[in-house]
Motif scaffolding. Structure first.
Motif, mmCIF file in Angstrom:
data_model
loop_
_atom_site.group_PDB
_atom_site.id
_atom_site.type_symbol
_atom_site.label_atom_id
_atom_site.label_comp_id
_atom_site.label_asym_id
_atom_site.label_seq_id
_atom_site.Cartn_x
_atom_site.Cartn_y
_atom_site.Cartn_z
ATOM 1 N N VAL A 15 2.754 5.420 -8.468
ATOM 2 C CA VAL A 15 3.616 5.814 -7.349
ATOM 3 C C VAL A 15 2.835 5.891 -6.043
ATOM 4 O O VAL A 15 3.266 6.557 -5.105
ATOM 5 N N ASP A 16 1.698 5.206 -5.982
ATOM 6 C CA ASP A 16 0.876 5.337 -4.776
ATOM 7 C C ASP A 16 1.474 4.634 -3.562
ATOM 8 O O ASP A 16 0.946 4.764 -2.458
ATOM 9 N N ASP A 17 2.577 3.891 -3.757
ATOM 10 C CA ASP A 17 3.247 3.267 -2.612
ATOM 11 C C ASP A 17 4.624 3.883 -2.358
ATOM 12 O O ASP A 17 5.434 3.328 -1.628
ATOM 13 N N ILE A 18 4.886 5.039 -2.988
ATOM 14 C CA ILE A 18 6.185 5.708 -2.848
ATOM 15 C C ILE A 18 5.973 7.070 -2.184
ATOM 16 O O ILE A 18 5.205 7.900 -2.686
ATOM 17 N N GLU A 19 6.641 7.301 -1.078
ATOM 18 C CA GLU A 19 6.484 8.556 -0.353
ATOM 19 C C GLU A 19 7.308 9.679 -0.988
ATOM 20 O O GLU A 19 6.803 10.765 -1.239
#
Length: 315
Positions: free
Chosen positions: A174-178
């Protein structure tokens, strides 16, 4: 009469040395009996490739990511054969739901290694998934049937070593999900709880320290041909040079995708850092032992036999 008939039937299917019996597990690693897989007579057998990820400079680390390491990533650069030369995608040990691939909303492609399908040739399967992902706009990408002929994974990526990053957990999902939300946090917590602590050694290639429960191990994917590697390991065992650390013991090895993976049991509390220098010294000693050739002394032959008897094929 019935008992004699059954015995006669068993004699009829007896196999010669080196052959696979119809009721034995298929050597392709599918989990099916040979007669229901590559030994089937009612149609063409599925493709089987004994070394599906070779030759490839990142072969050993790729096998480790697929079979041993719970949470890891590595960037991949696509080759001209992919039609997207220079494009960088992300290789993942495991994706949510064991997805073969995901195309993110950003267009980035994530390729998964630990998947549930197996059509006999993981190298071709991975290549087919990658090509399908390159044609997809977003979402999960996978295979529902054998992909047939076509380019393999190693045809589609630049032939270079993998730059592996081992993660403490699956937050990289989830490192690209805020806005992650409570459901996603709960899923991550569950996944992280199942991930064993793992560290990749920096002094050698494809060697991974791990703690499984209360035990510690070093698992090392090695590229040498099996016969050469066994001879080298036998020499080091006889000379007493196969000890990675004080109290460590070479207990056996896996065979995965055509390569051997020696496994050492380590004393509790060893950790990964202390293994760096001994592992580098062992790698040098092993290279010399392998280069000495196949001729072994009687004691070394006995050691080699013992090592061969402690092999387990996982793929």
């Amino acid at each position: 009469m019935g008992k004699r008939s059954r015995n006669k039937g068993r004699e009829a299917v007896a196999t010669a040395e080196g052959e696979v019996g119809p009721r034995q597990p298929c050597p392709c690693g599918s989990g099916r009996r040979y007669k229901a897989c590559h030994g089937a007579t009612d149609g063409p057998p599925p493709v089987f490739n004994a070394r599906p990820f070779g030759p490839y400079a990142g072969e050993c680390d790729l096998i480790a990511m697929r079979e041993l390491v719970p949470a890891a990533t590595a960037p991949l650069t696509l080759s001209e054969a992919s039609g997207h030369a220079g494009k960088v995608i992300r290789l993942n040990s495991l994706l949510p739901g064991a997805a073969p691939a995901m195309v993110r909303d950003t267009g980035e492609i994530w390729l998964g290694l630990q998947v549930q399908h197996n059509f006999g040739d993981p190298g071709r399967d991975l290549g087919a998934v990658l090509l399908k992902a390159l044609e997809s706009e977003a979402g999960i990408v996978g295979l529902t049937e054998a992909p047939g002929e076509g380019p393999r994974f190693t045809d589609l990526v630049v032939d270079e070593p993998l730059q592996v990053t081992v993660h403490d957990g699956f937050e990289f999902w989830v490192d690209d999900i805020e806005d992650q939300g409570p459901a996603m946090a709960a899923a991550l917590e569950q996944a992280n709880a199942a991930a064993s602590p793992t560290v990749r050694l920096g002094s050698v290639d494809a060697a991974y320290w791990t703690r499984l429960g209360a035990k510690e191990h070093l698992r090392w994917v090695m590229p040498e041909p099996e016969d050469d590697l066994l001879a080298g390991l036998a020499r080091l065992h006889v000379s007493g040079d196969d000890v990675i650390a004080d109290g460590a013991r070479l207990v056996g090895m896996f065979r995965a995708h055509g390569l051997l993976v020696p496994v050492w049991d380590l004393p509790v509390g060893t950790g990964a850092e202390i293994l760096e220098e001994p592992a580098a010294a062992f790698a040098r000693a092993l290279a010399d032992a392998v280069a000495a050739g196949p001729e072994l002394s009687a004691e070394e032959r006995a050691a080699r036999s013992g090592l061969a008897n402690r092999q387990v094929t996982i793929r």
